[in-house]
Design a protein around this motif. Sequence first.
Motif, PDB file in Angstrom:
ATOM      1  N   SER A 468       3.801   9.940  16.958  1.00 10.51           N
ATOM      2  CA  SER A 468       4.155   9.743  15.546  1.00 10.51           C
ATOM      3  C   SER A 468       5.546  10.268  15.220  1.00 10.51           C
ATOM      4  N   GLU A 469       5.990  11.325  15.910  1.00  8.80           N
ATOM      5  CA  GLU A 469       7.307  11.883  15.602  1.00  8.80           C
ATOM      6  C   GLU A 469       8.441  10.968  16.044  1.00  8.80           C
ATOM      7  N   LEU A 470       8.139   9.956  16.864  1.00 10.69           N
ATOM      8  CA  LEU A 470       9.157   8.999  17.285  1.00 10.69           C
ATOM      9  C   LEU A 470       9.126   7.720  16.450  1.00 10.69           C
ATOM     10  N   GLN A 471       8.234   7.636  15.474  1.00 12.56           N
ATOM     11  CA  GLN A 471       8.139   6.457  14.621  1.00 12.56           C
ATOM     12  C   GLN A 471       8.830   6.740  13.288  1.00 12.56           C
ATOM     13  N   VAL A 472       9.825   5.916  12.961  1.00 12.72           N
ATOM     14  CA  VAL A 472      10.588   6.114  11.730  1.00 12.72           C
ATOM     15  C   VAL A 472      10.758   4.778  11.012  1.00 12.72           C
ATOM     16  N   THR A 473      11.007   4.883   9.734  1.00 11.20           N
ATOM     17  CA  THR A 473      11.278   3.706   8.913  1.00 11.20           C
ATOM     18  C   THR A 473      12.772   3.617   8.652  1.00 11.20           C
ATOM     19  N   ASP A 474      13.331   2.457   8.935  1.00 16.02           N
ATOM     20  CA  ASP A 474      14.756   2.232   8.716  1.00 16.02           C
ATOM     21  C   ASP A 474      15.115   2.481   7.255  1.00 16.02           C
ATOM     22  N   ASP A 475      16.266   3.095   7.038  1.00 19.03           N
ATOM     23  CA  ASP A 475      16.702   3.385   5.667  1.00 19.03           C
ATOM     24  C   ASP A 475      16.772   2.133   4.804  1.00 19.03           C
ATOM     25  N   GLU A 476      17.044   0.985   5.408  1.00 22.00           N
ATOM     26  CA  GLU A 476      17.158  -0.246   4.632  1.00 22.00           C
ATOM     27  C   GLU A 476      15.819  -0.657   4.021  1.00 22.00           C
ATOM     28  N   VAL A 477      14.705  -0.245   4.635  1.00 20.04           N
ATOM     29  CA  VAL A 477      13.394  -0.541   4.059  1.00 20.04           C
ATOM     30  C   VAL A 477      13.236   0.189   2.730  1.00 20.04           C
ATOM     31  N   HIS A 478      13.715   1.439   2.687  1.00 19.22           N
ATOM     32  CA  HIS A 478      13.613   2.210   1.439  1.00 19.22           C
ATOM     33  C   HIS A 478      14.423   1.556   0.322  1.00 19.22           C
ATOM     34  N   ASP A 479      15.505   0.860   0.693  1.00 17.93           N
ATOM     35  CA  ASP A 479      16.302   0.179  -0.321  1.00 17.93           C
ATOM     36  C   ASP A 479      15.520  -0.927  -1.003  1.00 17.93           C
ATOM     37  N   GLN A 480      14.501  -1.474  -0.321  1.00 15.31           N
ATOM     38  CA  GLN A 480      13.686  -2.550  -0.881  1.00 15.31           C
ATOM     39  C   GLN A 480      12.370  -2.041  -1.456  1.00 15.31           C
ATOM     40  N   ASP A 481      12.156  -0.732  -1.377  1.00 14.96           N
ATOM     41  CA  ASP A 481      10.880  -0.184  -1.840  1.00 14.96           C
ATOM     42  C   ASP A 481      10.981   0.266  -3.289  1.00 14.96           C
ATOM     43  N   GLY A 482       9.892   0.737  -3.808  1.00 18.24           N
ATOM     44  CA  GLY A 482       9.823   1.169  -5.188  1.00 18.24           C
ATOM     45  C   GLY A 482       8.396   1.047  -5.673  1.00 18.24           C
ATOM     46  N   VAL A 483       8.217   1.123  -6.972  1.00 17.48           N
ATOM     47  CA  VAL A 483       6.899   0.953  -7.581  1.00 17.48           C
ATOM     48  C   VAL A 483       6.788  -0.473  -8.092  1.00 17.48           C
ATOM     49  N   LEU A 484       5.723  -1.154  -7.688  1.00 19.08           N
ATOM     50  CA  LEU A 484       5.519  -2.548  -8.075  1.00 19.08           C
ATOM     51  C   LEU A 484       4.612  -2.619  -9.297  1.00 19.08           C
ATOM     52  N   LEU A 485       5.079  -3.312 -10.343  1.00 19.18           N
ATOM     53  CA  LEU A 485       4.291  -3.561 -11.545  1.00 19.18           C
ATOM     54  C   LEU A 485       4.011  -5.055 -11.634  1.00 19.18           C
ATOM     55  N   LEU A 486       2.734  -5.418 -11.682  1.00 23.45           N
ATOM     56  CA  LEU A 486       2.323  -6.816 -11.786  1.00 23.45           C
ATOM     57  C   LEU A 486       1.673  -7.033 -13.143  1.00 23.45           C
ATOM     58  N   ARG A 487       2.102  -8.062 -13.836  1.00 23.88           N
ATOM     59  CA  ARG A 487       1.528  -8.345 -15.156  1.00 23.88           C
ATOM     60  C   ARG A 487       0.291  -9.230 -15.004  1.00 23.88           C
ATOM     61  N   VAL A 515       1.196  -0.890  -8.343  1.00 23.52           N
ATOM     62  CA  VAL A 515       0.954  -0.749  -6.903  1.00 23.52           C
ATOM     63  C   VAL A 515       1.888   0.335  -6.380  1.00 23.52           C
ATOM     64  N   ALA A 516       1.305   1.374  -5.784  1.00 25.43           N
ATOM     65  CA  ALA A 516       2.093   2.522  -5.349  1.00 25.43           C
ATOM     66  C   ALA A 516       2.797   2.241  -4.023  1.00 25.43           C
ATOM     67  N   PRO A 517       4.009   2.776  -3.832  1.00 20.88           N
ATOM     68  CA  PRO A 517       4.670   2.647  -2.525  1.00 20.88           C
ATOM     69  C   PRO A 517       3.934   3.483  -1.487  1.00 20.88           C
ATOM     70  N   ASP A 518       3.827   2.966  -0.264  1.00 22.22           N
ATOM     71  CA  ASP A 518       3.107   3.695   0.775  1.00 22.22           C
ATOM     72  C   ASP A 518       3.819   3.705   2.118  1.00 22.22           C
ATOM     73  N   GLY A 519       5.006   3.091   2.210  1.00 24.25           N
ATOM     74  CA  GLY A 519       5.743   3.083   3.459  1.00 24.25           C
ATOM     75  C   GLY A 519       5.285   2.039   4.452  1.00 24.25           C
ATOM     76  N   ALA A 520       4.141   1.391   4.199  1.00 28.36           N
ATOM     77  CA  ALA A 520       3.642   0.385   5.134  1.00 28.36           C
ATOM     78  C   ALA A 520       4.298  -0.966   4.905  1.00 28.36           C
ATOM     79  N   ARG A 521       4.605  -1.272   3.646  1.00 28.82           N
ATOM     80  CA  ARG A 521       5.239  -2.538   3.312  1.00 28.82           C
ATOM     81  C   ARG A 521       6.074  -2.328   2.066  1.00 28.82           C
ATOM     82  N   SER A 522       7.246  -2.933   2.006  1.00 26.06           N
ATOM     83  CA  SER A 522       8.139  -2.672   0.891  1.00 26.06           C
ATOM     84  C   SER A 522       7.612  -3.312  -0.388  1.00 26.06           C
ATOM     85  N   ALA A 523       8.011  -2.728  -1.517  1.00 26.41           N
ATOM     86  CA  ALA A 523       7.604  -3.263  -2.812  1.00 26.41           C
ATOM     87  C   ALA A 523       8.146  -4.671  -3.020  1.00 26.41           C
TER      88      ALA A 523
END
Length: 735
Positions: A468-487, A515-523
């Motif tokens: 697990s310590e060798l698994q990282v998320t690319d910084d560019e993924v965080h640029d596409q993440d956030g909190v998702l609001l669906l109407r 929908v909360a961010p969880d690091g598994a898939r970008s918002a």
Amino acid sequence: MRQLTVDGIPVFVADGPPPLAAGLVFGVGRRDETFVRGGITHLVEHLAMGALGRTTVETNASVDLAVTEFTATGAPERVARVLETVCTALADLPTDRLAVDADVLRSERGLAAAPDTAVLLGELYGASGPGLASMREPALRAVTADQVRAWARRWFVAGNAALWLVGPVPAELSLPLPGGPVPERAPQLRRDLPTPAWTELPVDERVAVAAELPRGPADAATAGILRARVEEELRSRRGVAYAVELDQVPVDAGRRVVVLSSDARPGEEAVVARLLWREVQRLADEGPQPAELDHERALVAEYLADPRSDADEARATARGLVTGSPVTTGAELREEAERLDAEQVRAVAAALRDAAVLGVAAGTEAPAGLPRLPQWSADRVTGRVFRRARRSGAPRGAELVVGPEGAGVDLGEGRLLTVRWADVIGLVRSPGEEWTLVGRDGTGVPLVAADWRDGTEAVELVRAAVPSELQVTDDEVHDQDGVLLLRVPVHRVREAVGTSRDAVSLVGDGEWTLVAPDGARSAEARALHLGAAGPRTTALVLRRSHADLEYVLYRGGREVDRHRWGVSPGDPDLLARATGRPVHAVAGVLADTGAPEAVLARFAALLGLAGRPAGVLPDLLAGRAVEGLERVEGRGAVQGLRAAVRGDFAPPPGTGGALERYARLGRTRPAWYRAVNAVTGLVLALVAWVLLADGRVALGVLAALLAVCSLAEVRPPRRDAGPPGSPPAAVTPTG
């Protein structure tokens, strides 16, 4: 040059005119890092420099492959204060600006070596040691405050430091670094490559040659003679290049890498490559001319006669001490120059030729007779084979193999990319749900679940095999993440997720589902997927940066607008139509220039967020953990459809639209509903019989199927039918 000690730290002093110049050096650089924690040394440097604040002293700091250096130039007492402040900061590193400085480094995109040098170091050393210069720093945002502090405590200590000064020693010089020994370095291992050979440089209009050589007294003279010959041929005689550059990269006490590089006029890259390689061979075969040796001796004599050489020696001695590299004094340099002979130079040139890797721009014809370095892995692992999916980005016939020894992709025709588990240095998740398995030799195995049959399982097998310590998320993924609001109501989101392979944590208030961010898939990826449930479905991705708040607006799974408060305005009209709010109210909130916290509160009120969603939104945007959210696991298309038919995703009683009311009728099946379906089924059966008798088979079969569906609705409802999630009538709530 003279030497003294301050607070246990060696100080090398050279005379020089004012102002005082100083450099505090530490024996740590890019080569000492790991792939997944790339940039951590640079973060320490930025955080320590941030402690200085604004100063009138000229200051700077840098990180290269082997050394981190803090420099200051000014009045002695002010330079002393700068050095003391830096040391104090390194002893107790301030990390309040860690996230900001991580993004600063991403913007800086600094390299520990010139681009062509970095590529050739990657060929020679793979993705470790000096080869890390060729690798990007994938996860700067993932470096924690504890990790960066631990790195500072390990490497930025008195035992790993030295100071050089050019000018008077300040009267009140203090260097309060924490004590500690010289950290143990991993060995710098060169890859076993068949050389000489050539490779492609991903750098336009450049040609370079690099070779690892043992340290010797004729190294500098040989490199200087070769550089002069190449520059004479390329620039002075033919005009196909402007500048020929020489770089010498220390590896350890006994080795260094010599790199000779040149630009090339567009279209002349092949000519430059052939001439550069020809001069390497000629010097190795014939040796230097007497005039060339005399010129090198004259250069050394002139350099040593320049008073500025003392300053160079002080700096070189400090750097050599902390890196373990031997330093040649002025007297030794003069003696070596006097003893220099043609055979010494020829022998070094021959060693350079035999160990050389020539880098040429893509599409450039390499010199004749020079083989290419291997582009692909030598072998293929055994294990479970995953075939190419029908709609795949992989070429036809490609296979993904995941086994007990490692993983790899076979692209056919001997094109193999293989990484063994013992050699894994990182597993990086990138935008687009792509993973890359990175090996010590620099090989990257791309993993995209959609490219392979059962690809999701293949990715999970790889993830299970990598620590697990060798698994990282690319910084560019965080640029596409956030909190998702669906109407849309919560039950609609449950159904959309339930029929997929995704899994989310959510909470709703009736109109909006968060929908909360969880690091598994970008918002943003989820907005494109979940927002496509209907052409008018509104989705908002909210994200908070260091100083700003922004949203991305989607309609029907398509991005339509963006807004960043105070920086990049969006269209109030679009947001008003998408959310059903008055345009004037929307425009007022979008024009707010207050603090992000206040703007977020106004925006949440504008959207009508209430209850739990409004309460957890600030925490989720700040990256804080929130307990008690509903977890919805995807079941796949088939199981999800069955769950939908059972009514698992039905809305609460008294809510929902026409589709939900019709689905409820299908579960309860009152008498009138069954009677209508019975009559409809008989009519459709009669229509099917007429159509089939008339020879219109396709329409007849369709009518027959509809008749069967209608007649199936005539059966009585199940006895335990009731609101979704309610227990059977004979069972108490406690069981």
